[in-house]
Scaffold this motif. Structure first.
Motif, PDB file in Angstrom:
ATOM      1  N   ALA A  98      92.427  68.009  60.872  1.00 57.67           N
ATOM      2  CA  ALA A  98      92.233  66.886  61.603  1.00 57.67           C
ATOM      3  C   ALA A  98      91.258  66.059  61.140  1.00 57.67           C
ATOM      4  CB  ALA A  98      91.984  67.201  63.171  1.00 57.67           C
ATOM      5  N   LYS A  99      91.844  64.652  60.884  1.00 57.52           N
ATOM      6  CA  LYS A  99      90.939  63.521  60.693  1.00 57.52           C
ATOM      7  C   LYS A  99      89.460  63.537  61.315  1.00 57.52           C
ATOM      8  CE  LYS A  99      93.733  60.128  58.793  1.00 57.52           C
ATOM      9  NZ  LYS A  99      94.471  58.715  59.121  1.00 57.52           N
ATOM     10  N   ARG A 100      88.319  63.386  60.663  1.00 59.23           N
ATOM     11  CA  ARG A 100      87.250  63.326  61.385  1.00 59.23           C
ATOM     12  C   ARG A 100      86.934  61.872  61.953  1.00 59.23           C
ATOM     13  NH1 ARG A 100      84.036  65.721  56.184  1.00 59.23           N
ATOM     14  NH2 ARG A 100      85.113  67.616  56.089  1.00 59.23           N
ATOM     15  N   GLU A 101      86.428  61.538  62.923  1.00 56.68           N
ATOM     16  CA  GLU A 101      86.389  60.461  63.822  1.00 56.68           C
ATOM     17  C   GLU A 101      86.091  59.183  62.735  1.00 56.68           C
ATOM     18  OE1 GLU A 101      84.505  60.841  67.604  1.00 56.68           O
ATOM     19  OE2 GLU A 101      83.321  59.012  66.831  1.00 56.68           O
ATOM     20  N   GLU A 102      85.110  59.352  61.855  1.00 55.95           N
ATOM     21  CA  GLU A 102      84.765  58.247  61.110  1.00 55.95           C
ATOM     22  C   GLU A 102      85.945  57.617  60.044  1.00 55.95           C
ATOM     23  OE1 GLU A 102      83.652  61.379  61.173  1.00 55.95           O
ATOM     24  OE2 GLU A 102      82.609  61.771  59.116  1.00 55.95           O
ATOM     25  N   TRP A 103      86.999  58.558  59.850  1.00 52.90           N
ATOM     26  CA  TRP A 103      88.255  58.141  59.120  1.00 52.90           C
ATOM     27  C   TRP A 103      89.275  57.877  60.047  1.00 52.90           C
ATOM     28  CZ3 TRP A 103      86.661  56.765  54.524  1.00 52.90           C
ATOM     29  CH2 TRP A 103      85.714  57.117  53.946  1.00 52.90           C
ATOM     30  N   LEU A 104      89.191  57.851  61.085  1.00 55.02           N
ATOM     31  CA  LEU A 104      90.431  57.198  61.817  1.00 55.02           C
ATOM     32  C   LEU A 104      90.630  55.844  61.567  1.00 55.02           C
ATOM     33  CD1 LEU A 104      89.840  59.260  65.128  1.00 55.02           C
ATOM     34  CD2 LEU A 104      91.600  59.555  63.549  1.00 55.02           C
ATOM     35  N   PRO A 128      89.275  55.501  67.158  1.00 49.27           N
ATOM     36  CA  PRO A 128      88.034  54.758  67.295  1.00 49.27           C
ATOM     37  C   PRO A 128      87.262  54.619  66.003  1.00 49.27           C
ATOM     38  CG  PRO A 128      87.848  57.156  67.856  1.00 49.27           C
ATOM     39  CD  PRO A 128      89.229  56.838  67.758  1.00 49.27           C
ATOM     40  N   ALA A 129      86.636  53.531  65.639  1.00 51.57           N
ATOM     41  CA  ALA A 129      85.942  53.059  64.395  1.00 51.57           C
ATOM     42  C   ALA A 129      84.754  53.852  63.975  1.00 51.57           C
ATOM     43  CB  ALA A 129      85.397  51.675  64.538  1.00 51.57           C
ATOM     44  N   ALA A 130      84.490  54.062  62.763  1.00 49.78           N
ATOM     45  CA  ALA A 130      83.274  54.646  62.157  1.00 49.78           C
ATOM     46  C   ALA A 130      82.126  54.615  63.254  1.00 49.78           C
ATOM     47  CB  ALA A 130      83.114  54.195  60.901  1.00 49.78           C
ATOM     48  N   GLY A 131      81.415  55.780  63.785  1.00 51.82           N
ATOM     49  CA  GLY A 131      80.050  55.625  64.586  1.00 51.82           C
ATOM     50  C   GLY A 131      80.458  54.972  65.931  1.00 51.82           C
ATOM     51  N   GLU A 132      81.703  55.092  66.433  1.00 52.31           N
ATOM     52  CA  GLU A 132      82.052  54.576  67.643  1.00 52.31           C
ATOM     53  C   GLU A 132      82.731  55.787  68.402  1.00 52.31           C
ATOM     54  OE1 GLU A 132      84.169  50.972  67.434  1.00 52.31           O
ATOM     55  OE2 GLU A 132      82.356  50.001  67.147  1.00 52.31           O
ATOM     56  N   THR A 133      82.524  55.826  69.572  1.00 54.98           N
ATOM     57  CA  THR A 133      83.313  57.134  70.102  1.00 54.98           C
ATOM     58  C   THR A 133      84.166  56.294  71.426  1.00 54.98           C
ATOM     59  OG1 THR A 133      81.263  57.395  71.680  1.00 54.98           O
ATOM     60  CG2 THR A 133      81.618  59.099  70.013  1.00 54.98           C
ATOM     61  N   VAL A 134      83.944  55.246  71.850  1.00 58.61           N
ATOM     62  CA  VAL A 134      84.763  54.706  72.871  1.00 58.61           C
ATOM     63  C   VAL A 134      85.835  53.647  72.330  1.00 58.61           C
ATOM     64  CG1 VAL A 134      84.646  54.073  75.154  1.00 58.61           C
ATOM     65  CG2 VAL A 134      82.755  55.187  74.351  1.00 58.61           C
ATOM     66  N   GLY A 167      75.804  58.130  50.016  1.00 58.60           N
ATOM     67  CA  GLY A 167      76.508  57.579  51.418  1.00 58.60           C
ATOM     68  C   GLY A 167      78.103  58.055  51.185  1.00 58.60           C
ATOM     69  N   PHE A 168      78.783  57.854  50.088  1.00 56.69           N
ATOM     70  CA  PHE A 168      80.012  58.394  49.814  1.00 56.69           C
ATOM     71  C   PHE A 168      79.931  59.722  49.793  1.00 56.69           C
ATOM     72  CE2 PHE A 168      83.133  59.879  46.511  1.00 56.69           C
ATOM     73  CZ  PHE A 168      84.032  59.211  47.077  1.00 56.69           C
ATOM     74  N   ARG A 169      79.121  60.624  49.134  1.00 50.99           N
ATOM     75  CA  ARG A 169      79.129  61.903  49.000  1.00 50.99           C
ATOM     76  C   ARG A 169      79.287  62.570  50.499  1.00 50.99           C
ATOM     77  NH1 ARG A 169      76.161  61.346  44.544  1.00 50.99           N
ATOM     78  NH2 ARG A 169      74.242  62.071  45.430  1.00 50.99           N
ATOM     79  N   SER A 170      78.264  62.073  51.313  1.00 46.68           N
ATOM     80  CA  SER A 170      78.124  62.572  52.589  1.00 46.68           C
ATOM     81  C   SER A 170      79.369  62.266  53.525  1.00 46.68           C
ATOM     82  CB  SER A 170      76.927  62.085  53.350  1.00 46.68           C
ATOM     83  OG  SER A 170      76.956  61.761  54.418  1.00 46.68           O
ATOM     84  N   ALA A 171      79.927  61.089  53.310  1.00 46.00           N
ATOM     85  CA  ALA A 171      80.972  60.649  54.119  1.00 46.00           C
ATOM     86  C   ALA A 171      82.236  61.554  53.819  1.00 46.00           C
ATOM     87  CB  ALA A 171      81.118  59.207  54.272  1.00 46.00           C
ATOM     88  N   THR A 172      82.374  62.050  52.272  1.00 47.98           N
ATOM     89  CA  THR A 172      83.584  62.554  52.071  1.00 47.98           C
ATOM     90  C   THR A 172      83.471  63.999  51.840  1.00 47.98           C
ATOM     91  OG1 THR A 172      82.936  62.069  49.840  1.00 47.98           O
ATOM     92  CG2 THR A 172      84.491  60.365  50.756  1.00 47.98           C
ATOM     93  N   ARG A 173      82.302  64.651  52.309  1.00 51.18           N
ATOM     94  CA  ARG A 173      82.010  65.772  51.997  1.00 51.18           C
ATOM     95  C   ARG A 173      83.237  66.855  52.626  1.00 51.18           C
ATOM     96  NH1 ARG A 173      78.780  70.129  54.239  1.00 51.18           N
ATOM     97  NH2 ARG A 173      78.933  69.155  56.274  1.00 51.18           N
ATOM     98  N   ARG A 174      83.731  67.873  51.724  1.00 46.42           N
ATOM     99  CA  ARG A 174      84.993  68.759  51.923  1.00 46.42           C
ATOM    100  C   ARG A 174      86.000  68.081  52.234  1.00 46.42           C
ATOM    101  NH1 ARG A 174      81.559  71.570  55.808  1.00 46.42           N
ATOM    102  NH2 ARG A 174      83.425  71.182  56.982  1.00 46.42           N
ATOM    103  N   THR A 175      86.301  66.639  51.969  1.00 46.47           N
ATOM    104  CA  THR A 175      87.420  66.029  52.216  1.00 46.47           C
ATOM    105  C   THR A 175      88.376  65.823  51.024  1.00 46.47           C
ATOM    106  OG1 THR A 175      86.951  63.882  51.959  1.00 46.47           O
ATOM    107  CG2 THR A 175      86.402  64.907  54.030  1.00 46.47           C
ATOM    108  N   ALA A 176      89.632  65.558  50.942  1.00 49.73           N
ATOM    109  CA  ALA A 176      90.277  64.933  49.881  1.00 49.73           C
ATOM    110  C   ALA A 176      90.045  63.415  49.329  1.00 49.73           C
ATOM    111  CB  ALA A 176      91.803  64.995  49.984  1.00 49.73           C
ATOM    112  N   LEU A 177      89.164  62.704  50.237  1.00 55.08           N
ATOM    113  CA  LEU A 177      88.932  61.537  49.924  1.00 55.08           C
ATOM    114  C   LEU A 177      88.035  61.492  48.638  1.00 55.08           C
ATOM    115  CD1 LEU A 177      88.363  60.533  53.577  1.00 55.08           C
ATOM    116  CD2 LEU A 177      89.897  59.260  52.029  1.00 55.08           C
TER     117      LEU A 177
END
Ligand code: B12
Ligand code: SF4
Ligand code: SF4
Length: 377
Positions: free
Chosen positions: A281-287, A87-93, A301-311
């Motif tokens: 496991a990849k968070r949904e927004e990074w799939l 699923p894309a960032a922000g989408e669940t279906v 936005g970058f800091r929040s989206a990459t929090r605690r990740t290697a990104l």
């Protein structure tokens, strides 16, 4: 069975209880494998990774880090597999692809909690257990890509697998999506039996590499690897390599994806009693992150989206630079507006990559091609 052997089995059992998938033992001294890093660096294959060049001799001989070290305890933790639908960032279906939006590809090991933190925490827990297990004080140091230790060479020597033609360590049961960690210690531990090279005549990884990064089988010129250009390099991505980057915005798994030793391994889902793989496991927004979403990330936005990740590693400018290259490769003229915003950016890296992407997207617009129709044709 001797006393030393029983200690190794106890360490292995505690390691498994701590959630580690593989635990092996090796001597601490130099080997032809660890010595190879000198030649690799001298040939320039390390590029700008000066943290390697500065501490070459420690990589060759771990006893230069801890003189009392006699053994290495090497551990592996298997990465979780990619889910079937993305699923894309922000989408669940609905997957982004079905929505016909250009997305970026993120390496399998990234996009969840940073493996350095998840695995190092387990490695330190095992390190702390050593004095109790050995019933004596133990001098030791732990690393997960956090120090000058050649972790693949250590893992090979500890019998975790073989270093393959794609230069990755392949575990015969778990494959190569295995993150490694090492404990240097002054305990006498018996070395595990080595695993023979099982690549045979196969060369699928060498042939699939889009940037022709292998100088020869087993030897990677990091400067030509997408993992280096998108994660380690802070400068401009060489123009001659940009098309080959396709949709990759962080790392690359192609030379592992084609490997027959990964296709069927692990044979069944691995147990995860402590939830380590769930954290990785990849968070949904990074799939399947849309390039629009990434190009819209400001610093907060970058800091929040990459929090605690290697990104976090390439920084916002690095990630957006990579997304601009992917946008230029997307043939999706709907990204023109996004890309234009960066043409006059104060950061010269972003403005230069934006101009490159813009020229390619304008050419697509002139032709009026639908990239998704073209791709599915
Ligand atoms: C620098 C680095 C990189 C560089 C260079 C990689 C490289 N192949 O040298 C770049 C940024 C390109 C990179 C990419 C990746 N990396 Co990296 N990287 C490292 C790091 C920090 C040091 C590696 C190093 O010293 N390289 C220098 C070379 C000389 O040493 P080497 O790779 O260890 O092994 C060499 C020797 O053993 C020798 N050799 C072995 N057999 C033979 C046979 C012959 C005949 C010869 C001549 C030589 C030879 O050649 C090998 C390759 O050059 C390690 C962590 C660590 N501290 O060890 C992680 C590490 C190697 N990386 C890792 C990962 C996961 C990756 C990526 C998969 C990430 C991704 N998905 O994008 C890719 C894989 C790309 C690839 N095919 O190697 C894992 C590997 C796990 C595994 N199972 O193998 C490690 C161990 C991190 C970890 N703690 O888990 N990485
Ligand atoms: S990670 Fe990608 S770019 Fe790097 S060597 Fe493997 S296939 Fe080539
Ligand atoms: S793809 Fe083939 S040559 Fe490459 S690492 Fe896997 S088995 Fe070895």
């Amino acid at each position: 069975m001797g006393e030393a052997e029983r200690l190794e089995e106890r360490i292995r059992r505690v390691g498994r209880a701590l959630g580690l998938d593989a635990v092996g033992f090796a001597g601490a001294g130099p080997t032809p494998r660890t010595e190879f890093v000198r030649e690799w660096w001298a040939r320039g294959y390390g590029g700008e990774m000066h943290y390697i060049g500065r501490r070459l001799e420690e990589r060759v001989d771990p006893r230069r880090i801890l003189p009392e070290a006699v053994s290495l305890i090497v551990v592996g933790l298997a990465c979780p597999p990619e889910p079937e639908s993305r699923p894309a960032a922000g989408e669940t279906v609905a997957p982004a692809v079905a929505q016909r939006r250009a997305t970026g590809a993120v390496a399998r090991y990234a996009g969840g909690d940073d493996y350095h933190d998840v695995l190092l925490d387990r490695v330190r827990a095992l390190e702390e257990a050593l004095p109790g297990l050995a019933a004596q004080p133990v001098r030791s140091r732990s690393y997960v890509d956090t120090g000058p230790v050649s972790e693949r060479a250590a893992a090979e020597r500890a019998g975790l697998g073989w270093i393959a033609k794609n230069s990755c360590l392949i575990h015969p049961e778990l494959g190569s999506h295995l993150m490694l960690g090492v404990i240097l210690c002054d305990l006498e531990l018996e070395e595990d039996a080595s695993v023979a090279d099982r690549c045979g005549t196969c060369r699928a990884c060498l042939d699939v590499c889009p940037t022709d990064a292998f100088a020869e089988p087993y030897v990677l010129d990091a400067r030509r690897c997408i993992s280096y250009t998108t994660i380690e390099s802070r400068g401009s991505i060489p123009e001659s390599m940009r098309t080959a980057h396709a949709e990759h915005i962080f790392g690359c798994d192609l030379c592992q994806a084609v490997c027959p030793w990964n296709r069927s391994r692990p044979r069944s889902p691995l147990p995860d009693p402590l939830g380590l793989r769930e954290r990785l496991a990849k968070r949904e927004e990074w799939l399947a992150p849309t390039l629009e979403w990434i190009l819209d990330l400001d610093e907060a936005g970058f800091r929040s989206a990459t929090r605690r990740t290697a990104l976090r590693r390439p920084g916002r400018v690095g990630l957006l630079r990579n997304a601009l290259v992917a946008a230029g490769n997307s043939s999706d003229a709907r990204l023109l507006e996004c890309v234009r915003r960066f043409v006059e950016d104060a950061d010269p890296i972003l403005s230069e990559h934006a101009r490159w992407a813009l020229a390619r997207l304008e050419a697509v617009e002139r032709c009026g091609a639908d990239p998704f129709e073209a791709r599915n044709a």
